[in-house]
Design an enzyme around this catalytic site. Structure first.
Site, short mmCIF file in Angstrom:
data_model
loop_
_atom_site.label_atom_id
_atom_site.label_comp_id
_atom_site.label_asym_id
_atom_site.label_seq_id
_atom_site.Cartn_x
_atom_site.Cartn_y
_atom_site.Cartn_z
N THR A 13 -13.30 -34.08 27.37
CA THR A 13 -13.08 -35.17 28.32
C THR A 13 -13.71 -36.47 27.84
O THR A 13 -13.03 -37.50 27.73
CB THR A 13 -13.65 -34.78 29.69
OG1 THR A 13 -13.00 -33.61 30.16
CG2 THR A 13 -13.45 -35.91 30.69
N VAL A 14 -15.02 -36.44 27.54
CA VAL A 14 -15.70 -37.68 27.13
C VAL A 14 -15.34 -38.05 25.70
O VAL A 14 -15.14 -39.22 25.38
CB VAL A 14 -17.23 -37.52 27.29
CG1 VAL A 14 -17.95 -38.78 26.80
CG2 VAL A 14 -17.58 -37.25 28.75
N ARG A 45 -13.27 -28.18 17.96
CA ARG A 45 -12.67 -26.86 17.84
C ARG A 45 -11.18 -26.87 18.15
O ARG A 45 -10.43 -26.00 17.71
CB ARG A 45 -13.37 -25.88 18.78
CG ARG A 45 -14.79 -25.53 18.34
CD ARG A 45 -15.45 -24.58 19.33
NE ARG A 45 -15.65 -25.21 20.62
CZ ARG A 45 -16.21 -24.61 21.68
NH1 ARG A 45 -16.58 -23.34 21.59
NH2 ARG A 45 -16.37 -25.25 22.82
N LYS A 103 -27.41 -35.49 28.53
CA LYS A 103 -28.67 -35.65 29.27
C LYS A 103 -29.58 -34.45 29.12
O LYS A 103 -30.80 -34.59 29.05
CB LYS A 103 -28.42 -35.95 30.75
CG LYS A 103 -27.74 -34.82 31.56
CD LYS A 103 -26.24 -34.96 31.53
CE LYS A 103 -25.55 -33.94 32.42
NZ LYS A 103 -24.08 -34.12 32.37
N GLU A 127 -27.19 -44.17 26.46
CA GLU A 127 -26.86 -44.78 27.75
C GLU A 127 -25.96 -43.87 28.59
O GLU A 127 -26.13 -43.77 29.81
CB GLU A 127 -26.17 -46.12 27.53
CG GLU A 127 -25.77 -46.85 28.81
CD GLU A 127 -26.96 -47.29 29.64
OE1 GLU A 127 -27.12 -46.79 30.77
OE2 GLU A 127 -27.73 -48.14 29.15
N VAL A 130 -27.00 -40.83 31.43
CA VAL A 130 -27.38 -40.98 32.84
C VAL A 130 -26.36 -41.86 33.55
O VAL A 130 -26.11 -42.99 33.14
CB VAL A 130 -28.79 -41.59 32.98
CG1 VAL A 130 -29.13 -41.80 34.45
CG2 VAL A 130 -29.83 -40.73 32.29
N GLY A 185 -11.62 -30.18 40.54
CA GLY A 185 -12.22 -30.44 39.24
C GLY A 185 -13.51 -31.23 39.29
O GLY A 185 -14.06 -31.59 38.24
N ASP A 199 -28.90 -30.77 36.97
CA ASP A 199 -28.27 -31.91 36.31
C ASP A 199 -28.96 -33.21 36.68
O ASP A 199 -29.28 -34.04 35.82
CB ASP A 199 -26.79 -31.96 36.69
CG ASP A 199 -26.08 -33.19 36.16
OD1 ASP A 199 -25.72 -33.19 34.96
OD2 ASP A 199 -25.89 -34.15 36.94
N LYS A 203 -31.39 -36.09 34.36
CA LYS A 203 -31.22 -37.55 34.36
C LYS A 203 -32.47 -38.25 34.88
O LYS A 203 -32.90 -39.27 34.33
CB LYS A 203 -30.01 -37.91 35.21
CG LYS A 203 -28.70 -37.32 34.69
CD LYS A 203 -27.58 -37.47 35.70
CE LYS A 203 -26.31 -36.78 35.23
NZ LYS A 203 -25.24 -36.80 36.25
#
Length: 438
Positions: A13-14, A45, A103, A127, A130, A185, A199, A203
């Site tokens: 995704t990122v 992959r 993070k 950057e 977080v 999602g 999570d 952060k």
């Protein structure tokens, strides 16, 4: 000038968002950086159907990217702890700058990574680790550099905020909204990291280190999740003038630094109480600037990619700068000297107000016994709500207390739960005014 050559590890995704932003805005990015930023190699992959990678060298071995002599900057977007740490340390050993959105990696292994990077004279930028696309790290590290930060509090996990928002707006149960978030999602199949505060604690650990100049100490962060919050708690909080938010809070005190993530009652008029859905927001109190708020998309492909590419821009600008003159990774020089840093306070020493919900047998004298236990621990009651019940029913009792030490509240709850007339565990939610004078 010669281009800065980038190797991207991870095309999910990122990673896909970063690839697309870099290619779509290549001319604008080059004008801002003063040189082109070119994708040299991608380690992944599997392909991402949203990315046209034709003409770019691909490999399934991410460590090949870390050792590639033609790569100047490695972008780590694979996530996780161990493999990501090995990848980043390999890149640093090979003299490469690093940009990461991880993070967990920074919170747990950051002290080691930053030491290695400093010794090799390379940059580690994070950057995107977080609050997604919100530039809160740059703001804390640079924009607020003149300030003595007093406290910061943030909604830094969109999944938890989505759940609490819909519980409040629609009167639904936690389990019901969680299932919806998973279907949409917003939540993982295993939502533990989100709903239990892990999570957010990753952060918050990073933010506290930058705000107060303390080493990264994730293992000392207090975490508490939202699974025990009921629709009744949300309703009662609303009746009392509050909204329940899952906050990360860090505050500088005379004897140390608070580092805690937990459900929190926030007054409705506060800006954080009005951040809804999957959005993130961080309120920061500085002694010179006063209160500031940073709000926006805390996750997602292109919002997070926005922060990743902004870090690449910084690296491109600073790549020829002597590393002794760069902005320190965590804003303060000598931050790893733990002996000279403020300690992280244990949760038992924290002072705050509380919301308590008890289920009691409806008979005379129960409320008096509850009040006596609280009084013996030095806990002052601010408000009481007791609903009517038919004979033989359990009746909920809602209490709001004044500020008291956590260890006193722990002992009071232990005694309350031992009473024969109190059924089940006592629900405890901390209350924070987030007052500008605090």
């Amino acid at each position: 000038m010669d281009p800065v050559r980038v190797g991207i590890c991870g095309l999910g995704t990122v990673g896909g968002g970063t690839f697309n932003v870099l290619t779509r805005n290549a001319d604008e990015i080059a004008r801002r950086a003063g040189r082109p930023i070119a994708i040299e190699q991608i380690g992944a992959r599997r392909d991402n159907p949203d990315c046209d990678t034709s003409g770019i060298q691909m490999t399934s071995d991410i460590f090949e990217v870390a050792r590639n002599p033609n790569v100047d900057v490695l972008v780590e977007l694979i996530g996780g702890y161990d493999v990501a740490r090995e990848l980043v340390m390999t890149a640093i050993e090979n003299g490469k700058h690093v940009v990461t959105a991880n993070k967990a990696l920074i919170a747990v292994h950051g002290n080691e990574i930053f030491r290695a990077a400093h010794e090799k004279g390379v940059i580690v930028a994070f950057e995107a680790a977080v609050a997604g696309g919100i530039p809160v790290i740059k703001s804390l590290r640079e924009g607020l550099g003149a300030n003595r930060i007093q406290w910061l509090a943030g909604i830094i996990n969109g999944t938890g905020n989505y759940i609490l928002t819909h519980m409040r707006d629609e009167g639904r149960a936690f389990e019901d909204v969680l299932a919806e978030a998973q279907a949409l999602g917003y939540a993982e199949a295993d939502p533990t990291f989100d709903v239990e505060g892990i999570d957010a604690a990753h952060k918050l650990t990073i933010l506290a280190s930058i705000a107060f100049g303390v080493p990264l100490q994730f293992e000392r962060a207090y975490t508490e999740g939202i699974a025990r919050i009921t629709a009744e708690d949300v309703e009662q909080a609303d009746n009392l003038g509050y909204t329940i938010k899952h906050l990360g809070i860090t505050r500088r005190g005379d004897h140390g630094v608070e580092l805690r993530v937990h459900p929190t009652l926030v007054p409705k008029e506060r800006l954080l109480a009005n951040v809804h859905g999957v959005k993130n927001a961080i309120a920061v109190m500085g002694d010179a600037v006063g209160p500031t708020l940073y709000y926006g998309a805390g996750a997602g492909a292109e919002p997070t990619a926005s922060a990743v590419v902004a870090d690449l821009l910084d690296v491109a600008r600073d790549i020829a700068t002597d590393h002794h003159y760069r902005v320190p990774y965590l804003a303060f020089s000598g931050i790893n000297d733990e002996a000279n840093a403020l300690p992280i306070l244990p949760m038992e020493e924290i002072v705050t107000a509380y919301y308590l919900r008890l289920l009691a047998v409806d008979r005379p004298g129960v409320l008096a016994r509850v009040a006596t236990i609280l009084s013996e621990q030095g806990i002052s009651i601010e408000a009481i709500i007791q609903k009517e019940a038919t004979e033989g029913e359990l009746v909920p009792i809602i209490l709001m207390t004044h500020r008291t030490r956590e260890q006193h509240m722990n002992e009071a709850i232990r005694q309350l739960e031992s009473l024969a007339d109190i059924a089940g565990p006592v629900t405890r939610i901390r209350v924070e005014s987030l007052d500008e004078q605090e």
